[in-house]
Design an enzyme around this catalytic site. Structure first.
Site, short mmCIF file in Angstrom:
data_model
loop_
_atom_site.label_atom_id
_atom_site.label_comp_id
_atom_site.label_asym_id
_atom_site.label_seq_id
_atom_site.Cartn_x
_atom_site.Cartn_y
_atom_site.Cartn_z
N PHE A 4 0.85 -1.20 0.00
CA PHE A 4 0.00 0.00 0.00
C PHE A 4 0.88 1.24 0.00
CE2 PHE A 4 -2.35 3.37 2.31
CZ PHE A 4 -3.42 3.50 1.43
N GLY A 5 0.66 2.11 -1.00
CA GLY A 5 1.39 3.38 -1.09
C GLY A 5 0.47 4.54 -0.76
N TYR A 6 0.96 5.44 0.06
CA TYR A 6 0.12 6.59 0.48
C TYR A 6 0.82 7.91 0.24
CZ TYR A 6 3.12 6.04 4.57
OH TYR A 6 4.21 5.92 5.39
N GLY A 7 2.07 7.85 -0.27
CA GLY A 7 2.84 9.08 -0.48
C GLY A 7 3.44 9.09 -1.87
N GLU A 83 13.59 3.42 1.72
CA GLU A 83 12.79 3.92 2.84
C GLU A 83 13.47 3.66 4.18
OE1 GLU A 83 10.80 5.66 1.59
OE2 GLU A 83 10.14 4.78 -0.28
C1 BEZ Z 1 4.44 5.76 0.31
O1 BEZ Z 1 4.41 6.45 -0.68
O2 BEZ Z 1 3.57 4.96 0.55
C2 BEZ Z 1 5.55 5.87 1.28
C3 BEZ Z 1 5.56 6.92 2.16
C4 BEZ Z 1 6.59 7.01 3.06
C5 BEZ Z 1 7.61 6.07 3.04
C6 BEZ Z 1 7.55 5.02 2.17
C7 BEZ Z 1 6.53 4.91 1.28
#
Ligand code: BEZ
Length: 171
Positions: A4-7, A83
């Protein structure tokens, strides 16, 4: 295996995946509470980037990526490296676009990691972001790209848009 990506993964995945689709996770909020000593800031002057914060009843909309079976360890190793600044893999249930629930994981930065900055008001976060820059570029680009990417996909996130509106007034 689903991620799941949130950023930034939403608009710049940069890793091999079989397919991706809109998705959400329940019980989590997207927040600019994590310090970035390696991407959008420096060790002496960390930027502010996203993490997920647990809150009962909350929903976070993002994107789910199905990782390939073959070569999956290599994909995970590259993501773990990207990350590494306080994030770790965290298992969760992901609801895909059609309502199907799948087991997956995300990267989140918990409050006990050494780079965690924690809560601040939207204008404080914007002021911090406005003067942070790191090897991956200005912190403001990260926030404004994220805001645009969410709006393009019809995702409303009051925290992100409030910080972005303050930031636009500052830069
Ligand atoms: C993301 O885009 O889901 C994400 C956000 C912060 C760190 C790693 C991935």
């Amino acid at each position: 295996m689903w991620l799941f990506g949130y950023g930034s993964l939403i608009w710049r995945p940069g890793f091999e995946h079989v397919r991706s689709e809109p998705a959400r996770v329940h019980g989590w909020l997207r927040r600019f509470y994590q310090g970035s000593p390696d991407h959008r800031g420096t060790p002496g002057s960390p930027g502010r980037v996203l993490t997920l914060v647990e809150q009962a009843g909350a929903v976070c909309e993002g994107r789910a990526f199905l990782l390939p079976e073959a070569g999956r360890d290599g994909v995970l190793a590259a993501l773990d490296h990207r990350e590494q600044g306080g994030y770790r893999r965290h298992p969760l249930v992901i609801e895909l676009g059609q309502g199907e629930e799948v087991a997956g994981f995300t990267y989140l930065a918990a409050s006990d990691n050494p780079h965690y900055l924690g809560p601040a008001s939207a204008d404080e976060i914007a002021a911090h972001v406005a003067c942070s820059v790191g090897p991956s570029g200005p912190n403001r680009d990260y926030v404004l790209e994220l805001d645009r990417a969410l709006r393009r996909r019809g995702i409303e996130d009051p925290h992100v848009s409030e910080v972005a509106r303050h930031l636009e007034r500052l830069v």
